[in-house]
Design an enzyme around this catalytic site. Structure first.
Site, PDB file in Angstrom:
ATOM      1  N   ASP A  78       5.538   8.038   4.476  1.00  0.00           N
ATOM      2  CA  ASP A  78       4.839   6.999   5.232  1.00  0.00           C
ATOM      3  C   ASP A  78       3.438   6.758   4.664  1.00  0.00           C
ATOM      4  OD1 ASP A  78       4.639   5.447   7.889  1.00  0.00           O
ATOM      5  OD2 ASP A  78       2.854   6.708   7.951  1.00  0.00           O
ATOM      6  N   GLU A  96       6.612   4.340   1.241  1.00  0.00           N
ATOM      7  CA  GLU A  96       6.024   3.104   1.758  1.00  0.00           C
ATOM      8  C   GLU A  96       4.747   2.864   0.978  1.00  0.00           C
ATOM      9  OE1 GLU A  96       4.471   1.080   5.901  1.00  0.00           O
ATOM     10  OE2 GLU A  96       3.979   3.143   5.446  1.00  0.00           O
TER      11      GLU A  96
HETATM   12  O1  TEU Z   1       2.875   1.991   8.376  1.00  0.00           O
HETATM   13  C1  TEU Z   1       1.807   1.992   7.451  1.00  0.00           C
HETATM   14  C2  TEU Z   1       1.091   0.737   7.309  1.00  0.00           C
HETATM   15  O2  TEU Z   1       0.470   0.530   6.289  1.00  0.00           O
HETATM   16  C3  TEU Z   1       0.931  -0.193   8.467  1.00  0.00           C
HETATM   17  O3  TEU Z   1      -0.331  -0.777   8.386  1.00  0.00           O
HETATM   18  C4  TEU Z   1       1.891  -1.271   8.461  1.00  0.00           C
HETATM   19  O4  TEU Z   1       1.542  -2.113   7.417  1.00  0.00           O
HETATM   20  C5  TEU Z   1       1.741  -1.900   9.829  1.00  0.00           C
HETATM   21  O5  TEU Z   1       2.688  -1.240  10.647  1.00  0.00           O
HETATM   22  C6  TEU Z   1       1.945  -3.365   9.880  1.00  0.00           C
HETATM   23  O6  TEU Z   1       3.269  -3.748   9.799  1.00  0.00           O
HETATM   24  C7  TEU Z   1       3.357   3.231   8.733  1.00  0.00           C
HETATM   25  C8  TEU Z   1       4.501   3.118   9.725  1.00  0.00           C
HETATM   26  O7  TEU Z   1       5.573   2.427   9.147  1.00  0.00           O
HETATM   27  C9  TEU Z   1       4.003   2.481  10.979  1.00  0.00           C
HETATM   28  O8  TEU Z   1       5.017   2.320  11.920  1.00  0.00           O
HETATM   29  C10 TEU Z   1       2.895   3.343  11.535  1.00  0.00           C
HETATM   30  O9  TEU Z   1       2.341   2.719  12.653  1.00  0.00           O
HETATM   31  C11 TEU Z   1       1.814   3.591  10.494  1.00  0.00           C
HETATM   32  O10 TEU Z   1       2.360   4.058   9.278  1.00  0.00           O
HETATM   33  C12 TEU Z   1       0.867   4.639  10.967  1.00  0.00           C
HETATM   34  O11 TEU Z   1       1.495   5.868  10.946  1.00  0.00           O
END
Ligand code: TEU
Length: 537
Positions: free
Chosen positions: A208, A271
């Site tokens: 993540d 990600e």
């Molecule tokens: O998302 C990481 C992230 O960069 C977020 O800013 C994402 O772009 C945002 O959800 C807008 O769509 C990850 C996870 O996928 C997300 O669900 C979490 O909220 C986030 O990390 C924090 O842990």
């Protein structure tokens, strides 16, 4: 795990199989509390096998106060009671492996919950041995935060800790303090977290927020974002030069990959931020990084033939030689594909996902055309929407419970679901579509099976063609096998004039399998995969 699953396969399993993302809160509840759990998920393994899924990516199930629905972890090596127990996890893993389904766990290395024991220790005093496990800094002389860094979830990224008189950094919620990845003890502790799960038998990880692990040690101010205007969410005011994709982060990703590589046959998904421009660097630097840096192009692009054909080209050109592409059609952070492209083109989206070169990733519920959840007039659950309201950022829209049937609770729960089930339940549910040989679900099942058995789709070259009148076309070729894919994105019928003859292998509407001799028509929103006749046939 059976020895059969470990047999060396060419290409590797994560290239051969589609990956199915499950948001555990919303997949299957077993105890009536309205929240999905591991015991519930275990009852759906048959469904996954029926669909042809051989790899699941499971969003976090670790102990968590759930302020960010599991992405705020208070214990990396235990299961949250809301989901079940470690024993149930082991049982689930075994049940999946028995059906030849791999499990990829979502891990969150960038931050913990503020209730994690590491952070409790770290914040207890400036002299605690874990103080440096998080990012602490003195205030500016005027008492303000150390610099201008903004949280992605709104406001300053610095939170004042009155007890110890310093600020700590959080890229997301203030209850999600960032770990200090420059500290080798943190990296070693996290390596042990990975090993804990690898030894239990998980088949890989989705890392993540991997791009934001390390922060500039000089804590330099971020520069203004020249594209920013008042219509954009305030967290976008600056360019995240000093917290995003730092060179040190890349080294730390290499270290994580090395830990996973201690175990055979595992995969690392990441990600990443920054669109196609940066995707290449996430594959490898001095050493390998991710097998699959996640690519959100299909969700971020406009859905017209030129944008798609251009975007696909740009992305594929950004994938380094020898590396493997990957495509995502839905996620717990993005709007639902059915709502994004519209119901009349949702079948095209499915066909594109499974015919492009690379690993397809689908999000549970997309295979039945689940639309965005309409949260208007309701309190948002998503902390992102609560903290940055009014910009359409609410991620609740894609997180509605899986619809297994048309009963109240959708077969997901006997209780009150934590998020509403949403509209269109009669049409978009598994029970109904499973029995309908022309349904979207049947199309997904057909495409999943086709992709994993057809060498041209699996490992064939991708040969783009010129789009004609909103018909996107390309070929996939492997040795003598040639497939021709044509997708009509126009709202009207189109004639495809190509000197191609062959047989339709699959059509989006699952109602055509005729032989084609030079030229054919496509209905609006229709696509076909054609096996091109070999010369002389
Ligand atoms: O998302 C990481 C992230 O960069 C977020 O800013 C994402 O772009 C945002 O959800 C807008 O769509 C990850 C996870 O996928 C997300 O669900 C979490 O909220 C986030 O990390 C924090 O842990």
């Amino acid at each position: 795990m059976s020895s059969a699953i470990r047999a060396v396969e060419q290409p590797e399993w994560w290239k051969r199989h589609a990956i199915y993302q499950i948001y555990p809160l919303s997949f299957q509840d077993s105890d009536g509390d309205g929240i999905g759990d591991l015991a519930g998920l275990a009852t759906r393994v048959d469904y996954l096998a029926w669909l042809g899924v051989h790899a699941v990516w499971l969003s976090p199930v670790y102990r968590s106060p759930m302020l960010d629905f599991g992405y705020d972890i208070s214990d990396y090596t235990d299961i949250d009671p809301v989901f079940g127990s470690l024993d149930q996890f082991d049982q689930l893993l075994e049940a999946l492996h028995r059906r030849d389904i791999r499990l990829i766990l979502d891990v969150v290395p960038n931050h913990t919950s503020d209730r994690h024991a590491w952070f409790r220790e770290s914040r207890s005093s400036r002299h605690n041995p874990k103080r440096d496990w998080y990012v602490w800094s003195d205030p500016r002389p005027d008492g303000g935060p150390p610099n201008n860094w903004l949280s992605r979830f709104g406001g300053s990224a610095w939170e004042w800790d009155p007890q110890t008189g310093q600020y700590y950094y959080h890229a997301f919620l203030r209850e999600q303090p960032d770990l200090n990845w420059h500290n080798p003890q943190v990296r070693a502790a996290f390596a042990d977290v990975l090993r804990f799960w690898l030894k239990r038998g998980v088949d890989g990880f989705r890392i993540d927020a991997s791009a934001v692990l390390a922060e500039d040690p000089l804590l330099r101010d971020d520069p203004p974002n020249p594209e920013f205007d008042d219509k954009m969410p305030p967290p976008e005011k600056f360019r995240r030069v000093f917290t995003d994709a730092r060179p040190e982060t890349m080294r730390y990703l290499e270290e994580m990959r090395a830990v996973v590589d201690e175990f055979p046959d595992r995969v690392v998904l990441g990600e990443v931020q920054g669109g196609t421009g940066r995707i290449g660097q996430f594959y490898a630097g001095e050493r390998p990084r991710f097998h699959l840096p996640l690519n959100f192009l299909l969700l971020d692009t406009q859905w017209d033939a030129a944008s798609l054909s251009g975007g696909i080209d740009q992305y594929l050109n950004a994938v380094p030689e020898g590396a493997w592409p990957v495509w995502i059609l839905g996620s717990h952070d993005k709007p639902r594909i059915a709502s994004l492209v519209g119901e009349d083109r949702v079948r095209l989206a499915a066909m594109l996902l499974f015919t492009l070169p690379g690993t397809p990733i689908l999000f549970a519920g997309d295979e039945i055309g689940t639309p965005n959840l309409d949260m208007s007039g309701r309190e948002p659950r998503d902390p992102f929407e609560k903290r940055v309201p009014g910009y359409g950022l609410n991620r609740d829209k894609s997180r509605s419970p899986m619809r297994w049937n048309a009963e109240p609770g959708a077969g997901f729960t006997q209780g009150i679901p934590w998020l509403p089930v949403g509209d269109g339940l009669d049409e978009h549910n598994v029970a109904k579509q499973r029995d309908d040989e022309h349904s979207l679900l049947s199309l997904y099942r057909r495409l999943i099976a086709l992709r994993q058995s057809d060498p041209a789709l699996l490992e064939g070259s991708y040969e783009p063609m010129r789009c004609q009148d909103e018909v996107l076309m390309f070929r996939r070729c492997h040795k003598a096998r040639q497939l021709f894919v044509a997708l009509n994105l126009a709202g009207e019928e189109r004639e495809v004039r190509q000197e191609i003859s062959g047989t339709i292998l699959v059509s989006t509407h699952l109602d055509r399998c005729e032989a084609i001799v030079a030229g054919f028509h496509l209905r609006p929103g229709e696509g076909i995969v054609l096996a091109v006749a070999e010369q002389g046939q």
